[in-house]
Design a protein around this motif. Sequence first.
Motif, PDB file in Angstrom:
ATOM      1  N   VAL A   1       0.856  -1.085   0.039  1.00 17.30           N
ATOM      2  CA  VAL A   1      -0.036  -0.088   0.061  1.00 17.30           C
ATOM      3  C   VAL A   1       0.875   1.074   0.069  1.00 17.30           C
ATOM      4  O   VAL A   1       0.570   2.267  -0.722  1.00 17.30           O
ATOM      5  CB  VAL A   1      -0.880  -0.099   1.233  1.00 17.30           C
ATOM      6  N   LEU A   2       1.837   1.453   0.744  1.00 17.25           N
ATOM      7  CA  LEU A   2       2.686   2.493   1.150  1.00 17.25           C
ATOM      8  C   LEU A   2       3.583   2.705  -0.063  1.00 17.25           C
ATOM      9  O   LEU A   2       3.912   3.851  -0.685  1.00 17.25           O
ATOM     10  CB  LEU A   2       3.304   2.514   2.376  1.00 17.25           C
ATOM     11  N   ALA A   3       4.215   1.487  -0.566  1.00 11.77           N
ATOM     12  CA  ALA A   3       5.029   1.898  -1.663  1.00 11.77           C
ATOM     13  C   ALA A   3       4.866   1.898  -3.036  1.00 11.77           C
ATOM     14  O   ALA A   3       5.599   2.388  -3.932  1.00 11.77           O
ATOM     15  CB  ALA A   3       6.344   0.857  -1.430  1.00 11.77           C
TER      16      ALA A   3
ATOM     17  N   VAL B   1       9.762  -3.850   7.530  1.00 10.77           N
ATOM     18  CA  VAL B   1       9.118  -3.816   6.113  1.00 10.77           C
ATOM     19  C   VAL B   1       8.409  -2.544   6.085  1.00 10.77           C
ATOM     20  O   VAL B   1       8.328  -1.789   5.148  1.00 10.77           O
ATOM     21  CB  VAL B   1       8.416  -5.150   6.126  1.00 10.77           C
ATOM     22  N   VAL B   2       7.263  -2.362   7.088  1.00 13.40           N
ATOM     23  CA  VAL B   2       6.389  -1.330   7.039  1.00 13.40           C
ATOM     24  C   VAL B   2       7.265   0.025   7.081  1.00 13.40           C
ATOM     25  O   VAL B   2       6.975   1.059   6.305  1.00 13.40           O
ATOM     26  CB  VAL B   2       5.470  -1.517   8.132  1.00 13.40           C
ATOM     27  N   GLY B   3       8.119   0.324   7.925  1.00 11.37           N
ATOM     28  CA  GLY B   3       8.869   1.236   8.385  1.00 11.37           C
ATOM     29  C   GLY B   3       9.588   1.515   6.799  1.00 11.37           C
ATOM     30  O   GLY B   3       9.688   2.787   6.551  1.00 11.37           O
ATOM     31  N   LEU B   4      10.342   0.582   6.406  1.00 10.19           N
ATOM     32  CA  LEU B   4      11.190   0.954   5.155  1.00 10.19           C
ATOM     33  C   LEU B   4      10.052   1.372   4.140  1.00 10.19           C
ATOM     34  O   LEU B   4      10.343   2.479   3.381  1.00 10.19           O
ATOM     35  CB  LEU B   4      11.909  -0.414   4.648  1.00 10.19           C
ATOM     36  N   ALA B   5       9.043   0.816   4.189  1.00  7.70           N
ATOM     37  CA  ALA B   5       7.916   1.336   3.017  1.00  7.70           C
ATOM     38  C   ALA B   5       7.462   2.673   3.264  1.00  7.70           C
ATOM     39  O   ALA B   5       7.430   3.412   2.144  1.00  7.70           O
ATOM     40  CB  ALA B   5       6.663   0.339   3.149  1.00  7.70           C
ATOM     41  N   LEU B   6       7.420   3.008   4.562  1.00  3.52           N
ATOM     42  CA  LEU B   6       7.056   4.452   4.933  1.00  3.52           C
ATOM     43  C   LEU B   6       8.241   5.400   4.318  1.00  3.52           C
ATOM     44  O   LEU B   6       7.638   6.307   3.572  1.00  3.52           O
ATOM     45  CB  LEU B   6       7.077   4.718   6.211  1.00  3.52           C
TER      46      LEU B   6
END
Lengths: 807, 238, 532, 105
Positions: free
Chosen positions: B168-170, D79-84
């Motif tokens: 979603v974010l990327a 994973v989520v942090g890097l996506a952010l």
Amino acid sequence: MELLDLVFLIPAFPLLGFITLLLIGKPLGEPLAGWIGTAAMAGSFTATVLVYLGLRNQDAEDRIFSQTLFEWIPAGDFSVDIGFLADPLSIAMCLFISGIGMLIHVYSIGYMHGDEYFSKFFLYLNLFAFSMLMLVLGDNLLLTFLGWEGVGACSYLLISFWFEEPANATAGKKAFVTNRIGDWGFMVATFLVFFTFGSIKYVEFLPAAPGMSTNTATAIALLLFVGAMGKSAQFPLYLWLPDAMAGPTPVSALIHAATMVTSGIYLLTRVNGLIYEAADWVGNVIAWVGVGTALFAATIAVAQTDIKKVLAYSTVSQLGYMFLAVGTGAYVAAIFHMITHAFFKALLFLGSGSVIHGMHHDQDMRHYGALRKLLPITSATFIIGWLAIAGVPPFAGFWSKDEILLAAWDTGGVNGKALWAVGLVTALLTAFYMTRQVMMTFYGRYRYDDPTPVEIDQAWNNRIAASQLTINEAVAAEDAAKENVNKAVAAIATAETNLETMRNNVPVAEGNVETAKAALAEATDENREQLTAQVAAAENGVIAAQTTITNGETALETAKANVPIAEQAVVDATAKRAEASEALAAVQRERANAPVPEPAALFSEPDISGVEDFLPEEVAERREFHPHESPWTMTLPLGVLAVLSIVGGFLNLPFSWNHKWWHHLEHWLEPTLAHKHEIAASGNTKFLLALVAIAAGIIGIAFAVNVYLKGKGPKPAAIEKSVLANGWFYDLSVSNFMGGPGRKLFDLVAWFDATIVDGAVNGVGSVVRGVGGTARRTQTGLVRNYAVGVAVGAVALVGWFFLRASL
Amino acid sequence: MVEVIVFFVCAAIVLGGAAGVIIARNPVHSALFLIQTLFGMAVLFISLEAHFLAAVQVVVYAGAIVILFLFVIMLLGVDQAEDLNIEPIVGQRFVAGILSLGIFFLVTASLVGSEDAITGARGSSGQIVDETVKPNVEQLAETLFTDYVFAFEATAILLTIAVVGAVVLARRTKGDMLDTPKNTLEIREENYQARIDARAAELEAEAAGNNSAAEAPDSAEAGDDLVDAADATDGGEA
Amino acid sequence: MLSLLAQIDIEPIDTPDVDWPVLVPLLVMSVGGILMLTFASILKRLPSSVWSIATVLLSAATAITVIPLWMRVTDTANSASSTLAGSVAFDGFSLFLTVVIAFAVGLTALLSDDYLKREGLEGPELYVLLMMSGAGGIIMAFANDLIVLFLGLEILSIAVYVLAAMHVRKLQSQEAGMKYFILGAFSSAFFLYGIALIYGATGSTNLIDIKNFLSVTVLADDALLLAGFALMLVGLGFKVAAVPFHFWTPDVYQGAPTPVVAYMASGVKAAGFAAIIRVFVLTFEQYRTDWQPVIYVLAVLSLLLGSFLAIVQTDIKRMLAYSSISHAGFILVGVQAATDRGTSAVLFYLAAYAFMVIGSFGVLTVAGGKGDAAQSLEDYQGLSKRSPFLAFALMVFLFSQAGVPLTTGFFAKFGVISAAIDARSFWLGVIAMISAVVGAFLYLRVIVTMFFAGDDDHDSDDGESAGQDDIGDDADVASTDKIDVPLGAQIAIGMCLLVTVVFGIWPGPIDDLAREAIPRLVQESPAALFGN
Amino acid sequence: MLAAVEVTSNWYLILSAALFAVGAMGLLIRRNPLVMFMCVELMLNAVNLSFVAFGDRLGDIAGQVSVFFVLVVAAAEVVVGLALVVAISRRRATTTADDLSVLRG
């Protein structure tokens, strides 16, 4: 017994009315919606009467009836029911709430005629009545609190009823916030009661009160008193009540005079068993706050010019009286005064509403005067209300007020005497300001047509503007004349220049002739004729040039002749200008000499000689208008309330023979007032005190009549003369006292009200803002700062637990 | 004896790595220091007889997580050094130092006494750490699928969220930003485009130069202009 | 191959018995979310509303499956139990909070549909994450083991980090997500460290075992245990936004998509308090004299700072964020009592607050306009003209938040304060009430703005007492266009309105449920142990 | 001399506390979000060490099992942090934590 079961109907009718109006109020429209609301109140009143009869049939000791409708919060040890408590106190309250409520509903049908939100008004009124009856009938503190909040909310809604007016919205807001402070006291008290007794039902915790800890009782009593102070507008929480006058007048009558504002007194009376257990000084605190408020508000009322504001401060003052009674333990007197006050203050408010209605919504008493002929019913009833509040026997107010003063005196000691004395001064002031109001409104000179000081000022300005216009014209004329002189002078110069040029032309022409002649001398036959013609032409030229010189000289003469004429014109114009300036100065002198228009030209028409023709249009418009009496829906309630204000005192007359008969109210309330104050004073003392009270009332009235009526009685000239001859009264008292120290005192009180008290309220607000603003800076938006916050918290927590640890 | 030496060496590696992570100016170096710490940790696990964990530590942490870090660093080109001489927030380092020391000393103080306190606490999982009874992996597996089976299943949800969240974010989005007048990305892309254009013009000019020398200067100039324009935009942005 | 395996004598692992019905609500929520993800990736052409509706239905199903379980748990013969090797607690408490979280998810989904369309965002992932996060919350409610609790917390949180940053076209949203993430990860580390220390001190992560151990052992040196308390409180305090762990709240609430904020304020908060109550009030009951003062201080700080800071805000979302901090303070007042009464008051508060705060943010979602742009107080001037429904609803929700009687908020506040006074924390009750009075100013300010200011007909200089507030005097009034309230939002706001008012008048049913939902710590029920 | 000294679990625990403190400090002083994430990893590793050391002291395998879950959580967070970080760096030129300060007050 069956009659008592009807108790739930008392609040049910207004609730029904509320629901009906909510659903179909708008389509019903005017006036049907109003009548529905009134019918609901009538039903409620009928039910109350039936329950009252039911209670009467019981023995005095059994006059207490609980009815539980359903379990509201069915929660273990803290269970709260929706239940009603019908006992003499609550039913006495219900009688006048529903009764006066009904009258005010009828009145509102007339008053709200043509309002856009007609049905909504009755919707709110019914909701209010429902909440108020719940407050009174609730059999536990929480239900009372619910009603307490309900009436607050309705009051808020009704004050802001015309919410397009920003002032009304602000007033509503003020009422809401001030009351939250009082509610806070109520809530804590409720918790404390529950914590102490394990129940918040009156019938359960009140009998358990004897022997409880004095400290707890003191805390509860004081907290409830804080709640009562908010709702019943006592110093310093009274602020909102005068502002609340922004709402429609029937609302002021019902909520801010007769019912809601008295709920604080009801509450304290209800829990009198608790107050009895509290420390002695609690009663004194209540009494002194009450009597202090009474005096304070009365002094403010003296300085008011808005007809409703006078009544508002008067209400605050009278509520203070009731608290005086509560504080001295004279609960019967408090309830008695509450009832009579409900009669006459509702009457006064409704009467003022009728006046306002008749006077095109002008609320300034200085614009009234001599209305008793134009509004006969209103004035007659209003006067009855006035006599009642001023403490004239045998009107209702006298008896109840007298009883409170007696109770204060009877407290004994210097304290009691002091309470009594302050109360007496207040009574005098009350008589004074109410008389002032009546005199200004119904007696004296009809002043509605008078131009107001502002308008007179405007007229003078108009006139001066007119003079100024003349001056401007004169100046313009003078300037034009001066210009003409300049022009004339310039014309001379031009003419001289022209003449010079013309004179120079002659030799040139003569030269031409010479040349022509020389040419002719050498002429041949062929061109002789032509050259001769040339000579002739040249000679004609000389003649023409010479003729022009003559004309030029004539022109020069004419120009020279014009200058003195123009100069004369300048002199004339200057004279005219001076004249106009003189005229303006004269007008200004005249204005300066004209008497300063008084704010209230009570006794003679304002001097408008010289500016009649310059008055603004509003005055003419107003002179077209004639005050009119209100419709019957409004006058009927006035009549009923007037009768009640006359006979209301018979509820509880202080005569000692046939005790049971005269002291009806006292006997009626007996079962609920275990700890009322028993009067110890002898009959003679009572009589003497009553005489003093009457005297105070009469002095107040007489004083005010002299000040504000000033000889417009049966023999106007004589009284006026004697007052002037004596001199002391008008000059000394009014000028020196009212205009000097007295005025200053009242101004000081008003200033205190506006600056210190309002300032304190606003100050709390700004402190909160200040703290918030400072703390806000910690929210920097930087995530690492926030992380520091988390870490600081973590270290603090670990540190704390480390200290706690057993090592 | 050996244990003590191993401990101190590993402790030095671990703490040195940790210090490196927070001191290194370049995030790539930080990531490498992190690997150092993780390896040191793996050795400590072995000395605590958690052999399987030691392996997992190297494979998952050093092998996957740190690689992920490096991947993102390279992907974004955010490997520029951070100027650690400047601390924009006044007092931040001082406060951070005090707080971390506070945490360290308080926790340590709490730990010190507890060792000797006879708590009688024994593991309640029923699985005794003793390789002689059962192999480490077997013990782990048994506990994981008995006492912690619910937690084990719950990780499924956690991993799903991680995947969905990352997607979603990327993923690239359509539409403009709503709360910035002109977002910096566009500016960057414009600059980039300008550079590419300039380079293309240069190349073209060179190619043209081979054919006819006369035309070359013009093209080159045009290219330079573009470069200048790009620089100007850069400066403006900075 | 198989035969080879068969030769090895592997002792099969004796997996614990599973009381499957207990897990049904959780399974509906989590498996529902995963299935939705699957379908969403296959069926791309479906209208986006489908996912919203599916989420609502699944949440409703979650709540409905609780009903038979509730009957089972309130039936005295077969009451609370634990399952899955004692790592899942099955009692009224977990069921009550499951329902609250399910409602939070469902109502948020209703609000989200039109929000996503309006903002032009892609849909199904939001719902998937929402449901997963809800599943995490439910795991926290059921957690009877610290590790399970931690996993639940992370599932809940990580999903919300993503949701907060979900509005990819808003820088503010991403900033909010990033801040929340960094601080969340930071505090999670503390939380986890706390678990480790408690494990070290008691030898177990299972709450039942811990409690049993503590009840038979007197720790000669409890420093380790207490340090564990402290660190766990950091993590939980962060989740419920208690001061001083509150810093993220205003920023995140302001930046994150409004429906997500509605979920954060209701669902996340409920789950956080579930953990606090189960761990501290229940498990560490013995040590309450140690942790009560901490909760006391956190409550006081949250109450005061929350309401004081809210007053100076001009951004309405920020204002509600601070007010939510103050609400956290109120709930902590109930926690601090550490009694059954306190716990049931907290449950009531959580349920009531969930509806009023979702309603409030629901109104903000609709009134905020594209990009959540209209967030300042000025934008709410004259809302009553533009949408009477929204203005009325927001008024009721704010009154409820202020604790005005005849709304659920009143009973919620009443409950926690009376619990505090009952537990002899008199001053805490008083401070709570002061905070309530300060709060009244705050909410009134918004209400007055909506109803009285922003009238075009008259001048705006309205003799307002000086310094009272700086609103309402702006000449440029927000657009006077009518606001269309989408159907989904209508349903959600209407439902919150209904709950707030109906149970505000008649709080009995919720109160009853909250009372039956006092948590219990029990070993696996005899039925589960010996039945199979 | 060293032979007399025995490595007790407390040594590991104190090392763990030190590592945790270093991680926390790093998060407070570094501006690059990626490095901040690494610091969170350090903190989680410190906790892992604590779990294992406690497990060793208690003779309990549960400590080691807990590490598994921490690992999963750490991976998910990363994973989520890097996506952010990726998402934000698409929109902003610089990605330091201090730049994220639009929301404040």
